[in-house]
Design a protein around this motif. Structure first.
Motif, PDB file in Angstrom:
ATOM      1  N   LEU A 109       0.835  -1.198   0.000  1.00 11.21           N
ATOM      2  CA  LEU A 109       0.000   0.000   0.000  1.00 11.21           C
ATOM      3  C   LEU A 109       0.878   1.259   0.000  1.00 11.21           C
ATOM      4  N   LEU A 110       1.937   1.229   0.787  1.00 11.74           N
ATOM      5  CA  LEU A 110       2.838   2.369   0.863  1.00 11.74           C
ATOM      6  C   LEU A 110       3.475   2.664  -0.489  1.00 11.74           C
ATOM      7  N   ILE A 111       4.013   1.658  -1.147  1.00 12.53           N
ATOM      8  CA  ILE A 111       4.660   1.891  -2.452  1.00 12.53           C
ATOM      9  C   ILE A 111       3.632   2.313  -3.496  1.00 12.53           C
ATOM     10  N   SER A 112       2.411   1.837  -3.355  1.00 17.79           N
ATOM     11  CA  SER A 112       1.345   2.254  -4.259  1.00 17.79           C
ATOM     12  C   SER A 112       1.117   3.765  -4.142  1.00 17.79           C
ATOM     13  N   PHE A 113       1.052   4.266  -2.914  1.00 10.05           N
ATOM     14  CA  PHE A 113       0.885   5.709  -2.710  1.00 10.05           C
ATOM     15  C   PHE A 113       2.088   6.477  -3.240  1.00 10.05           C
ATOM     16  N   LEU A 114       3.278   6.004  -2.926  1.00  7.72           N
ATOM     17  CA  LEU A 114       4.489   6.713  -3.333  1.00  7.72           C
ATOM     18  C   LEU A 114       4.619   6.773  -4.850  1.00  7.72           C
ATOM     19  N   ASN A 115       4.259   5.702  -5.518  1.00  8.64           N
ATOM     20  CA  ASN A 115       4.344   5.665  -6.976  1.00  8.64           C
ATOM     21  C   ASN A 115       3.339   6.597  -7.656  1.00  8.64           C
ATOM     22  N   GLN A 116       2.322   7.027  -6.926  1.00  8.57           N
ATOM     23  CA  GLN A 116       1.305   7.928  -7.486  1.00  8.57           C
ATOM     24  C   GLN A 116       1.750   9.387  -7.532  1.00  8.57           C
ATOM     25  N   VAL A 117       2.835   9.715  -6.828  1.00  9.74           N
ATOM     26  CA  VAL A 117       3.224  11.123  -6.693  1.00  9.74           C
ATOM     27  C   VAL A 117       3.383  11.825  -8.047  1.00  9.74           C
ATOM     28  N   PRO A 118       4.169  11.307  -9.008  1.00 14.14           N
ATOM     29  CA  PRO A 118       4.311  12.048 -10.274  1.00 14.14           C
ATOM     30  C   PRO A 118       2.972  12.279 -10.996  1.00 14.14           C
ATOM     31  N   GLU A 119       2.120  11.293 -10.974  1.00  9.25           N
ATOM     32  CA  GLU A 119       0.822  11.396 -11.656  1.00  9.25           C
ATOM     33  C   GLU A 119      -0.088  12.428 -10.985  1.00  9.25           C
ATOM     34  N   VAL A 120      -0.120  12.436  -9.656  1.00 10.23           N
ATOM     35  CA  VAL A 120      -1.020  13.373  -8.981  1.00 10.23           C
ATOM     36  C   VAL A 120      -0.555  14.814  -9.133  1.00 10.23           C
ATOM     37  N   LEU A 121       0.730  15.012  -9.373  1.00 10.64           N
ATOM     38  CA  LEU A 121       1.215  16.381  -9.575  1.00 10.64           C
ATOM     39  C   LEU A 121       0.582  16.999 -10.808  1.00 10.64           C
ATOM     40  N   VAL A 122       0.532  16.246 -11.882  1.00  4.80           N
ATOM     41  CA  VAL A 122      -0.106  16.742 -13.109  1.00  4.80           C
ATOM     42  C   VAL A 122      -1.596  16.959 -12.865  1.00  4.80           C
ATOM     43  N   ASP A 123      -2.240  16.021 -12.190  1.00  5.08           N
ATOM     44  CA  ASP A 123      -3.667  16.169 -11.902  1.00  5.08           C
ATOM     45  C   ASP A 123      -3.936  17.400 -11.034  1.00  5.08           C
ATOM     46  N   MET A 124      -3.075  17.640 -10.054  1.00  6.64           N
ATOM     47  CA  MET A 124      -3.230  18.835  -9.216  1.00  6.64           C
ATOM     48  C   MET A 124      -3.041  20.099 -10.043  1.00  6.64           C
TER      49      MET A 124
END
Length: 180
Positions: free
Chosen positions: A156-171
């Motif tokens: 679960l932790l690595i799943s969240f961490l791997n989302q960081v680049p993608e959520v930056l664009v979404d933000m």
């Protein structure tokens, strides 16, 4: 951007006092500012980076750093505007404590806290959902019940961490889309 980040980090290291943020924190802070729509450095950015150490920074060094920060902010804006995942200056790792990844996320969160009004324009629930991976990466909330289970589950932790680049664009799109 790597050369610019290294140069800025070296200068910060030379000037660093007890309260000075490191280069990764500054990059995270600049990324958050770019996402909010800020195209020019906030007026208090140098004070934010140096804290009580600002009075000890020579004016010419500060001017040089401010130019580097602005250039870095422009590069971050350009990358996010291109709707591509922002190349982060750290490797994503499960060994996150005291890592560059954590420092970057802490810097990001510090700007969110320091400039709440800049982030108030977006849908609060959507922003909170997108911010979650960065909150996890920062470690600032690990004592809160909602986050405690995340840190106990490596998948679960690595799943969240791997989302960081993608959520930056979404933000970025959340705050800067033409439909706003």
């Amino acid at each position: 951007m790597t050369d610019l980040l290294e140069k800025m980090t070296d200068t910060l290291d030379e000037l660093a006092g007890e309260d000075t943020l490191d280069g990764m924190c500054v990059h995270g802070a600049l990324t958050a500012w770019a996402i909010s729509g800020g195209t020019k450095l906030p007026a208090d950015f140098a004070a934010h980076v140096f804290g009580d150490d600002l009075a000890d920074v020579p004016k010419d060094e500060l001017t040089q750093l401010e130019a580097q920060w602005q250039e870095m902010l422009d590069l971050i804006h350009a990358a996010l505007y291109d709707d591509t995942d922002l190349e982060l200056p750290f490797d994503i790792t499960l060994d996150w404590e005291d890592s560059e990844q954590q420092a970057w996320a802490v810097g990001f969160m510090e700007i969110v806290f320091a400039h709440e009004n800049a982030f108030a324009e977006a849908d609060e629930d959507e922003f909170a959902e997108l911010l979650l991976p960065i909150q996890v990466a920062s470690g600032l909330f690990m004592e809160e019940d909602i986050f405690a289970d995340v840190y106990k589950d490596d998948d679960l932790l690595i799943s969240f961490l791997n989302q960081v680049p993608e959520v930056l664009v979404d933000m970025y799109l959340l705050f800067n889309s033409p439909e706003k």
